[in-house]
Design a protein around this motif. Structure first.
Motif, PDB file in Angstrom:
ATOM      1  N   MET A 145     -11.103 -40.573  30.962  1.00 14.55           N
ATOM      2  CA  MET A 145     -10.518 -41.804  31.494  1.00 14.55           C
ATOM      3  C   MET A 145     -10.274 -41.569  32.977  1.00 14.55           C
ATOM      4  O   MET A 145      -9.580 -40.617  33.342  1.00 14.55           O
ATOM      5  CB  MET A 145      -9.193 -42.141  30.805  1.00 14.55           C
ATOM      6  CG  MET A 145      -8.469 -43.326  31.443  1.00 14.55           C
ATOM      7  SD  MET A 145      -6.793 -43.582  30.828  1.00 14.55           S
ATOM      8  CE  MET A 145      -7.120 -44.470  29.309  1.00 14.55           C
TER       9      MET A 145
ATOM     10  N   TYR B 284      -7.550 -45.416  34.446  1.00 17.52           N
ATOM     11  CA  TYR B 284      -7.344 -46.295  33.288  1.00 17.52           C
ATOM     12  C   TYR B 284      -8.631 -46.814  32.661  1.00 17.52           C
ATOM     13  O   TYR B 284      -8.588 -47.569  31.688  1.00 17.52           O
ATOM     14  CB  TYR B 284      -6.449 -47.493  33.618  1.00 17.52           C
ATOM     15  CG  TYR B 284      -5.089 -47.134  34.147  1.00 17.52           C
ATOM     16  CD1 TYR B 284      -4.290 -46.178  33.513  1.00 17.52           C
ATOM     17  CD2 TYR B 284      -4.584 -47.744  35.296  1.00 17.52           C
ATOM     18  CE1 TYR B 284      -3.038 -45.840  34.000  1.00 17.52           C
ATOM     19  CE2 TYR B 284      -3.333 -47.416  35.788  1.00 17.52           C
ATOM     20  CZ  TYR B 284      -2.557 -46.462  35.142  1.00 17.52           C
ATOM     21  OH  TYR B 284      -1.332 -46.143  35.634  1.00 17.52           O
ATOM     22  N   SER B 285      -9.797 -46.440  33.186  1.00 15.68           N
ATOM     23  CA  SER B 285     -11.042 -46.985  32.654  1.00 15.68           C
ATOM     24  C   SER B 285     -12.088 -45.881  32.530  1.00 15.68           C
ATOM     25  O   SER B 285     -11.749 -44.727  32.292  1.00 15.68           O
ATOM     26  CB  SER B 285     -11.525 -48.132  33.552  1.00 15.68           C
ATOM     27  OG  SER B 285     -12.621 -48.798  32.969  1.00 15.68           O
TER      28      SER B 285
ATOM     29  N   LYS C  21     -20.599 -46.516  33.663  1.00 18.94           N
ATOM     30  CA  LYS C  21     -20.795 -47.964  33.821  1.00 18.94           C
ATOM     31  C   LYS C  21     -22.192 -48.255  34.356  1.00 18.94           C
ATOM     32  O   LYS C  21     -22.851 -49.228  33.937  1.00 18.94           O
ATOM     33  CB  LYS C  21     -19.736 -48.541  34.765  1.00 18.94           C
ATOM     34  CG  LYS C  21     -19.836 -50.051  34.992  1.00 18.94           C
ATOM     35  CD  LYS C  21     -19.679 -50.847  33.698  1.00 18.94           C
ATOM     36  CE  LYS C  21     -19.397 -52.325  33.938  1.00 18.94           C
ATOM     37  NZ  LYS C  21     -20.429 -53.020  34.712  1.00 18.94           N
TER      38      LYS C  21
ATOM     39  N   TYR D 170      -2.248 -49.822  29.307  1.00 17.99           N
ATOM     40  CA  TYR D 170      -3.133 -49.523  30.434  1.00 17.99           C
ATOM     41  C   TYR D 170      -4.454 -48.892  29.986  1.00 17.99           C
ATOM     42  O   TYR D 170      -5.259 -48.486  30.832  1.00 17.99           O
ATOM     43  CB  TYR D 170      -2.441 -48.574  31.414  1.00 17.99           C
ATOM     44  CG  TYR D 170      -1.250 -49.178  32.119  1.00 17.99           C
ATOM     45  CD1 TYR D 170      -1.389 -49.858  33.323  1.00 17.99           C
ATOM     46  CD2 TYR D 170       0.028 -49.062  31.573  1.00 17.99           C
ATOM     47  CE1 TYR D 170      -0.302 -50.414  33.965  1.00 17.99           C
ATOM     48  CE2 TYR D 170       1.128 -49.615  32.214  1.00 17.99           C
ATOM     49  CZ  TYR D 170       0.962 -50.291  33.402  1.00 17.99           C
ATOM     50  OH  TYR D 170       2.048 -50.845  34.028  1.00 17.99           O
ATOM     51  N   ASP D 171      -4.661 -48.791  28.703  1.00 22.73           N
ATOM     52  CA  ASP D 171      -5.890 -48.170  28.202  1.00 22.73           C
ATOM     53  C   ASP D 171      -7.045 -49.159  28.276  1.00 22.73           C
ATOM     54  O   ASP D 171      -7.295 -49.916  27.335  1.00 22.73           O
ATOM     55  CB  ASP D 171      -5.694 -47.677  26.760  1.00 22.73           C
ATOM     56  CG  ASP D 171      -6.961 -47.062  26.190  1.00 22.73           C
ATOM     57  OD1 ASP D 171      -7.949 -46.924  26.938  1.00 22.73           O
ATOM     58  OD2 ASP D 171      -6.961 -46.723  24.999  1.00 22.73           O
ATOM     59  N   TYR D 172      -7.754 -49.137  29.408  1.00 21.66           N
ATOM     60  CA  TYR D 172      -8.952 -49.962  29.547  1.00 21.66           C
ATOM     61  C   TYR D 172     -10.214 -49.135  29.323  1.00 21.66           C
ATOM     62  O   TYR D 172     -11.322 -49.636  29.544  1.00 21.66           O
ATOM     63  CB  TYR D 172      -8.990 -50.603  30.943  1.00 21.66           C
ATOM     64  CG  TYR D 172      -7.805 -51.502  31.194  1.00 21.66           C
ATOM     65  CD1 TYR D 172      -7.724 -52.762  30.606  1.00 21.66           C
ATOM     66  CD2 TYR D 172      -6.751 -51.076  31.993  1.00 21.66           C
ATOM     67  CE1 TYR D 172      -6.628 -53.575  30.810  1.00 21.66           C
ATOM     68  CE2 TYR D 172      -5.639 -51.898  32.210  1.00 21.66           C
ATOM     69  CZ  TYR D 172      -5.586 -53.141  31.616  1.00 21.66           C
ATOM     70  OH  TYR D 172      -4.495 -53.944  31.822  1.00 21.66           O
ATOM     71  N   GLN D 173     -10.025 -47.909  28.876  1.00 25.54           N
ATOM     72  CA  GLN D 173     -11.161 -47.046  28.546  1.00 25.54           C
ATOM     73  C   GLN D 173     -11.693 -47.404  27.156  1.00 25.54           C
ATOM     74  O   GLN D 173     -12.811 -47.907  27.019  1.00 25.54           O
ATOM     75  CB  GLN D 173     -10.734 -45.577  28.591  1.00 25.54           C
ATOM     76  CG  GLN D 173     -11.854 -44.600  28.255  1.00 25.54           C
ATOM     77  CD  GLN D 173     -11.309 -43.264  27.771  1.00 25.54           C
ATOM     78  OE1 GLN D 173     -10.349 -43.212  27.000  1.00 25.54           O
ATOM     79  NE2 GLN D 173     -11.928 -42.183  28.223  1.00 25.54           N
TER      80      GLN D 173
ATOM     81  N   PHE E 260     -12.343 -51.297  26.812  1.00 25.59           N
ATOM     82  CA  PHE E 260     -13.569 -51.766  27.452  1.00 25.59           C
ATOM     83  C   PHE E 260     -14.796 -51.367  26.643  1.00 25.59           C
ATOM     84  O   PHE E 260     -15.672 -52.196  26.362  1.00 25.59           O
ATOM     85  CB  PHE E 260     -13.686 -51.210  28.871  1.00 25.59           C
ATOM     86  CG  PHE E 260     -15.026 -51.479  29.502  1.00 25.59           C
ATOM     87  CD1 PHE E 260     -15.317 -52.722  30.031  1.00 25.59           C
ATOM     88  CD2 PHE E 260     -16.007 -50.500  29.537  1.00 25.59           C
ATOM     89  CE1 PHE E 260     -16.565 -52.983  30.597  1.00 25.59           C
ATOM     90  CE2 PHE E 260     -17.250 -50.744  30.095  1.00 25.59           C
ATOM     91  CZ  PHE E 260     -17.528 -51.992  30.629  1.00 25.59           C
TER      92      PHE E 260
END
Length: 215
Positions: free
Chosen positions: A107, A110-111, A117, A154-157, A160
């Motif tokens: 991570m 947060y992503s 990507k 806040y976990d956008y990992q 997403f």
């Protein structure tokens, strides 16, 4: 014969996510000695970001009644699109050949890393489906983001990637294995939580080895 596509995205040469993905890959390959295996280090050999020609290929796909990824190259019309296809083709071929896609990723902020990507963007086209493939994500996070943790929102990992695979690939059963509180190894402010990290890491390592025996 089953085939594994193994991706690592950590910028660290020695990283927890790399250790976890390697543990899965080693166990999987021991179980499938005749199986196919593709490996990409997305940090060491970054995939280029998408450009205008990639968007043109997407537009060409949208104009069709259905998406046949095996014939995507037939849509190439310009030198720029041919150059884009030269990048896309080997990445997409590895993805389509795989039965199991293993992603080792940290991570970051947060992503996910930009390297991961970039790979996702290159291999993703409208109305595609990879629904019969299995996805496993082995990750490391500096803090604690599991349900109930103060920073869980806040976990956008995981959020997403789970949404991406479901929305773009029609894969709704992605399995995530996380080692949390990795920063306790370096950050004095988290040193008091090192035991929690060690427990999380041990559980994650055992989980990925067990998962490999099911795939």
């Amino acid at each position: 014969m089953s085939t594994l596509l193994h991706l690592d995205a950590s910028a660290r040469r020695q990283s927890i996510s790399r250790e976890l993905s390697a543990a899965f890959a080693d166990a999987w390959r021991a179980r499938h000695p005749e199986g196919g295996y593709y490996y990409r280090d997305l940090a060491a050999e970054p995939v280029p970001f998408i450009g205008a020609a990639w968007t043109e290929l997407c537009d060409a796909v949208l104009a069709l009644p259905s998406t046949d990824l095996e014939r995507l190259g037939e849509l190439v019309r310009t030198p720029e699109q041919a150059a884009a296809w030269k990048i896309i083709e080997p990445l997409l071929a590895e993805l389509l050949a795989a039965d199991v896609i293993l992603i080792g990723t940290p991570m970051y902020n947060y992503s996910i890393p930009a390297s991961l990507k970039a790979w996702l963007d290159q291999v993703t086209f409208p109305r595609m489906s990879l629904g019969h493939r299995r996805f496993v994500v082995a990750s490391a996070r500096g803090g604690a983001y599991s349900p109930g943790a103060p920073k869980a929102a806040y976990d956008y990992q995981e959020r997403f990637l789970r949404d991406f695979f479901a929305g773009h690939f029609a894969v709704s059963d992605t399995v995530f294995v996380h080692a949390e509180l990795a920063n306790s190894r370096q950050d004095p402010a988290l040193a008091h939580r090192r035991a929690e990290h060690d427990t999380s890491y041990a559980r994650a390592a055992a989980a990925v080895r067990a998962l490999a025996g099911e795939y």
